[in-house]
Design an enzyme around this catalytic site. Structure first.
Site, PDB file in Angstrom:
ATOM      1  CE  LYS A   1      -3.836  -0.295   4.575  1.00  0.00           C
ATOM      2  NZ  LYS A   1      -5.138   0.377   4.828  1.00  0.00           N
TER       3      LYS A   1
ATOM      4  CG  HIS B   1      -2.111  -0.888   1.060  1.00  0.00           C
ATOM      5  ND1 HIS B   1      -2.068  -2.229   1.362  1.00  0.00           N
ATOM      6  CD2 HIS B   1      -3.384  -0.642   0.640  1.00  0.00           C
ATOM      7  CE1 HIS B   1      -3.252  -2.774   1.126  1.00  0.00           C
ATOM      8  NE2 HIS B   1      -4.069  -1.838   0.689  1.00  0.00           N
TER       9      HIS B   1
END
Length: 217
Positions: A127, A123
């Site tokens: 995040k 990600h």
């Protein structure tokens, strides 16, 4: 027309939702008085999610939660609120992830060999939670459907890289073979679209906690 309030409207997911709502005549964005909304969509921070759950519970407004990294206190609050309002709790609102899980399900039901599982998730660098909520959900999903107990181990490998919306790769291996299933999100709109599809349905449902698959299907 469905009135939608977004909790976390200044975030990247919030901005994606606003953009899609402004392009769709089926939805109307509520920006100030939450009591005017038919449904609330939450992509924020756990501390903000805790507050919005309480507010939706008090005002009896259906709630869609896409925020991850929720602690036990928040989950308990969600369970309490779900006795009064319908709540969708989903770490990933991509229809592609739903199909990914279906493919894994079919594979494990046919598999007769002992295998090890590696879940790799990548990600964007901002995040907060690691591993991702989706990776944890897939881990639990595999553990739950492995009736034959052929999966010897499940490991999660997490990476954070700039400008990655979400990649999940699930590999099953043994001494003879390696099989993998992969989903890559190319835009945040895929998650926003899933949330809006659920928004159009959740306000018709009875109080309860729902999964993404429950509503989409």
């Amino acid at each position: 027309m469905l009135n939608v309030f977004i909790n976390g409207s200044s975030g990247k997911m919030g901005l994606s939702l606003i953009n899609l709502i402004n392009q769709n005549k089926e939805f109307n964005l509520i920006t100030e008085d939450i009591s005017l909304s038919d449904v609330v969509i939450d992509f924020s921070h756990p501390s903000s999610t805790f507050k919005i759950v309480k507010e939706c519970f008090a005002k009896e407004i259906p709630l869609i939660i896409g925020t991850t990294g929720l602690n036990e206190e928040i989950l308990n609050e969600i369970a309490t609120a779900s006795k009064n309002i319908p709540i969708l709790l989903a770490s990933n609102m991509s229809i592609g992830i739903m199909h990914l899980k279906k493919s894994i399900h079919d594979f494990l039901k046919r598999n007769e060999n002992n295998i090890d599982c590696l879940i790799e998730e990548i990600h964007h660098s901002k995040k907060v939670d690691s591993p991702s909520g989706t990776a944890i959900e897939i881990n639990d999903f595999i553990d739950h459907i492995d009736d034959k107990k052929n999966v010897n181990s499940i490991k999660i490998n997490s990476k954070r890289v700039d400008d990655v919306f979400g990649i999940h790769k699930i590999t099953f291996t043994n001494e003879e073979t390696s099989i993998y299933f992969k989903h890559e999100a190319l835009s945040r709109d895929i998650f926003a679209t899933g949330a809006l599809k659920c928004a159009s349905k959740i306000h018709k449902l009875k109080p309860n906690i729902y999964k993404f698959e429950d509503i989409i299907n």
